[in-house]
Design a protein around this motif. Structure first.
Motif: not given
Length: 228
Positions: A158-167, A182-188, A198-203
């Motif tokens: 999930k961390e990778y997917a978020i960073l990839k989407y932001l990039f 776009n990262v988690w989708g509608y089913e979650e 998650f943004i805090v972890k990425l920072r």
């Protein structure tokens, strides 16, 4: 460029049928007939998606999934299982799988799940082997790897997917709702607070000073923007 999918399945008729239908849909497809072989291919080749049976000889799909995530590879994984017990699904998701499909399933459902997972993990238009630096991290978006000056940096899928989407949308303002869809989708059903965590972890992984970020900036009342 065609998106490459790896099928890890020990039933020849099943893998052949899935391969033929995915190729008909325009994907490039590789096949492995056991878990150990599949793991080796995942560790040595870049894939857009892994479709993997749970029950296989030599190494189960759950063990492969665990090893892939421990290696820091965030490629999306869909697990196929003949079992309907809830525990198998929970364990698979806890080990880092992105989705699961219970056998038997329809071709329509299978292709819909493939498209949904790939939609949440869109390709970056870069050549194989080309890397990018985002803050302290050197990233290879094809191999799903990250390194800083101390070596390999482990990131959850999930961390990778978020960073990839932001990039992919760098210098744009991305709302929390955009990230959820776009990262988690509608089913979650995560909350916007989940995104913030998650943004805090990425920072902490990319910023020199996580408390005074210069790369992933907060747009108050809206979301975030990655400055590159």
């Amino acid at each position: 460029m065609k998106r490459k999918i790896l099928i890890v399945e020990d039933e020849p008729s099943m893998s052949r049928g899935l391969k033929d239908n995915l190729e008909f849909e325009g994907y490039e497809v590789d096949v492995a007939d056991n878990g150990a072989s599949g793991l080796n291919m995942i560790l040595t080749h870049p894939y857009a998606l892994i479709v993997m049976d749970v029950m296989m000889p030599e190494m189960s799909g759950l063990d492969v999934c665990k090893n892939v995530r421990e290696a820091g590879i965030a490629v999306p994984i869909i697990l196929l299982t003949a079992k309907s017990e809830e525990i198998d699904k929970v364990v698979g998701l806890e080990l880092g799988a992105d989705d699961y499909i219970t056998k038997p399933f329809s071709l329509r459902e299978f292709l819909a799940r493939i498209k949904a997972v790939l939609r949440r993990n869109p390709d970056v238009n870069i050549k194989e082997g080309e890397g990018f630096r985002i803050g302290k991290l050197a990233l290879d978006f094809n191999r799903y790897t990250a390194q800083d000056s101390n070596g390999v940096v482990k990131m959850s899928h999930k961390e990778y997917a978020i960073l990839k989407y932001l990039f992919q949308h760098k210098n744009e303002i991305i709302s929390r709702t955009d990230l959820l869809e776009n990262v988690w989708g509608y089913e979650e059903t995560p909350t916007t607070r989940t995104v913030d965590n998650f943004i805090v972890k990425l920072r902490h992984k990319i910023e020199d000073d996580p408390n005074n970020p210069k790369i992933i900036l907060t747009v108050h009342g809206t979301g975030y923007t990655l400055i590159q």
